[in-house]
Design a protein around this motif. Structure first.
Motif, PDB file in Angstrom:
ATOM      1  N   ILE A  12     -79.841  38.365 -55.130  1.00 36.48           N
ATOM      2  CA  ILE A  12     -78.851  38.059 -56.166  1.00 36.48           C
ATOM      3  C   ILE A  12     -77.754  39.124 -56.186  1.00 36.48           C
ATOM      4  O   ILE A  12     -76.593  38.830 -56.471  1.00 36.48           O
ATOM      5  CB  ILE A  12     -79.494  37.864 -57.559  1.00 36.48           C
ATOM      6  N   GLY A  13     -78.108  40.359 -55.847  1.00 31.91           N
ATOM      7  CA  GLY A  13     -77.106  41.423 -55.801  1.00 31.91           C
ATOM      8  C   GLY A  13     -76.012  41.126 -54.792  1.00 31.91           C
ATOM      9  O   GLY A  13     -74.830  41.323 -55.063  1.00 31.91           O
ATOM     10  N   CYS A  14     -76.401  40.632 -53.629  1.00 32.93           N
ATOM     11  CA  CYS A  14     -75.406  40.287 -52.601  1.00 32.93           C
ATOM     12  C   CYS A  14     -74.482  39.180 -53.089  1.00 32.93           C
ATOM     13  O   CYS A  14     -73.270  39.236 -52.879  1.00 32.93           O
ATOM     14  CB  CYS A  14     -76.104  39.866 -51.314  1.00 32.93           C
ATOM     15  N   GLU A  15     -75.047  38.180 -53.733  1.00 35.38           N
ATOM     16  CA  GLU A  15     -74.231  37.069 -54.236  1.00 35.38           C
ATOM     17  C   GLU A  15     -73.271  37.542 -55.322  1.00 35.38           C
ATOM     18  O   GLU A  15     -72.086  37.223 -55.299  1.00 35.38           O
ATOM     19  CB  GLU A  15     -75.122  35.943 -54.755  1.00 35.38           C
ATOM     20  N   LEU A  16     -73.769  38.306 -56.283  1.00 33.86           N
ATOM     21  CA  LEU A  16     -72.917  38.783 -57.369  1.00 33.86           C
ATOM     22  C   LEU A  16     -71.865  39.767 -56.875  1.00 33.86           C
ATOM     23  O   LEU A  16     -70.737  39.790 -57.380  1.00 33.86           O
ATOM     24  CB  LEU A  16     -73.765  39.416 -58.475  1.00 33.86           C
ATOM     25  N   TYR A  17     -72.214  40.582 -55.884  1.00 26.83           N
ATOM     26  CA  TYR A  17     -71.253  41.560 -55.382  1.00 26.83           C
ATOM     27  C   TYR A  17     -70.081  40.869 -54.687  1.00 26.83           C
ATOM     28  O   TYR A  17     -68.951  41.352 -54.746  1.00 26.83           O
ATOM     29  CB  TYR A  17     -71.927  42.570 -54.454  1.00 26.83           C
ATOM     30  N   GLN A  18     -70.336  39.740 -54.050  1.00 26.69           N
ATOM     31  CA  GLN A  18     -69.237  38.993 -53.428  1.00 26.69           C
ATOM     32  C   GLN A  18     -68.245  38.517 -54.481  1.00 26.69           C
ATOM     33  O   GLN A  18     -67.031  38.573 -54.269  1.00 26.69           O
ATOM     34  CB  GLN A  18     -69.781  37.799 -52.645  1.00 26.69           C
ATOM     35  N   ILE A  19     -68.763  38.059 -55.611  1.00 26.10           N
ATOM     36  CA  ILE A  19     -67.902  37.607 -56.702  1.00 26.10           C
ATOM     37  C   ILE A  19     -67.095  38.784 -57.246  1.00 26.10           C
ATOM     38  O   ILE A  19     -65.899  38.682 -57.505  1.00 26.10           O
ATOM     39  CB  ILE A  19     -68.741  36.954 -57.818  1.00 26.10           C
ATOM     40  N   LYS A  20     -67.746  39.931 -57.388  1.00 23.39           N
ATOM     41  CA  LYS A  20     -67.067  41.133 -57.881  1.00 23.39           C
ATOM     42  C   LYS A  20     -65.974  41.580 -56.915  1.00 23.39           C
ATOM     43  O   LYS A  20     -64.893  41.992 -57.326  1.00 23.39           O
ATOM     44  CB  LYS A  20     -68.093  42.253 -58.077  1.00 23.39           C
ATOM     45  N   ALA A  21     -66.239  41.459 -55.620  1.00 20.05           N
ATOM     46  CA  ALA A  21     -65.280  41.919 -54.610  1.00 20.05           C
ATOM     47  C   ALA A  21     -63.973  41.149 -54.630  1.00 20.05           C
ATOM     48  O   ALA A  21     -62.934  41.689 -54.260  1.00 20.05           O
ATOM     49  CB  ALA A  21     -65.901  41.839 -53.217  1.00 20.05           C
ATOM     50  N   VAL A  22     -64.001  39.907 -55.080  1.00 19.17           N
ATOM     51  CA  VAL A  22     -62.768  39.126 -55.126  1.00 19.17           C
ATOM     52  C   VAL A  22     -62.082  39.173 -56.483  1.00 19.17           C
ATOM     53  O   VAL A  22     -61.072  38.524 -56.686  1.00 19.17           O
ATOM     54  CB  VAL A  22     -62.976  37.654 -54.679  1.00 19.17           C
ATOM     55  N   GLY A  23     -62.633  39.948 -57.416  1.00 17.93           N
ATOM     56  CA  GLY A  23     -61.906  40.185 -58.646  1.00 17.93           C
ATOM     57  C   GLY A  23     -62.631  39.960 -59.952  1.00 17.93           C
ATOM     58  O   GLY A  23     -62.116  40.326 -60.998  1.00 17.93           O
ATOM     59  N   VAL A  73     -73.031  47.838 -46.641  1.00 11.96           N
ATOM     60  CA  VAL A  73     -72.683  46.414 -46.703  1.00 11.96           C
ATOM     61  C   VAL A  73     -71.605  46.182 -47.761  1.00 11.96           C
ATOM     62  O   VAL A  73     -70.671  45.411 -47.546  1.00 11.96           O
ATOM     63  CB  VAL A  73     -73.932  45.561 -47.001  1.00 11.96           C
ATOM     64  N   SER A  74     -71.721  46.866 -48.901  1.00  8.41           N
ATOM     65  CA  SER A  74     -70.749  46.643 -49.975  1.00  8.41           C
ATOM     66  C   SER A  74     -69.351  47.064 -49.564  1.00  8.41           C
ATOM     67  O   SER A  74     -68.373  46.463 -50.009  1.00  8.41           O
ATOM     68  CB  SER A  74     -71.186  47.340 -51.263  1.00  8.41           C
ATOM     69  N   GLU A  75     -69.211  48.055 -48.705  1.00  4.89           N
ATOM     70  CA  GLU A  75     -67.890  48.448 -48.205  1.00  4.89           C
ATOM     71  C   GLU A  75     -67.255  47.305 -47.423  1.00  4.89           C
ATOM     72  O   GLU A  75     -66.065  47.037 -47.558  1.00  4.89           O
ATOM     73  CB  GLU A  75     -67.998  49.696 -47.334  1.00  4.89           C
ATOM     74  N   GLU A  76     -68.041  46.629 -46.599  1.00  8.17           N
ATOM     75  CA  GLU A  76     -67.526  45.487 -45.842  1.00  8.17           C
ATOM     76  C   GLU A  76     -67.157  44.336 -46.775  1.00  8.17           C
ATOM     77  O   GLU A  76     -66.138  43.680 -46.587  1.00  8.17           O
ATOM     78  CB  GLU A  76     -68.555  45.021 -44.817  1.00  8.17           C
TER      79      GLU A  76
END
Length: 76
Positions: A15-26, A51-54
């Motif tokens: 779930i962290g990966c999914e939520l972080y993608q949403i955070k990365a776009v704003g 991974v979060s840097e990418e």
């Protein structure tokens, strides 16, 4: 602190990966301070931070594209 203690669980990572993608776009989780703190803690861990840097770089690329693909005003 992550719910699983010192080490993240498979669920934390998934779930962290999914939520972080949403955070990365704003999207900002300001209305959800516990989720925001949990996600920030997870993103700071050594294996996730690489991974979060990418993901952050891809999020920046998406935000700068000129299209209706992502309406960032929905995240304000």
């Amino acid at each position: 602190m992550l719910p699983g203690g010192e080490h993240p669980t498979l669920a934390d990572l998934a779930i962290g990966c999914e939520l972080y993608q949403i955070k990365a776009v704003g999207y900002r989780f300001g209305a959800y301070p516990r989720i925001n703190a949990w996600l920030s803690e997870l993103a700071a861990r050594p294996h996730f931070s690489a991974v979060s840097e990418e993901i952050d770089a891809l999020g920046q690329e998406i935000k700068t594209q000129e299209s209706d693909y992502l309406a960032l005003d929905a995240f304000d």
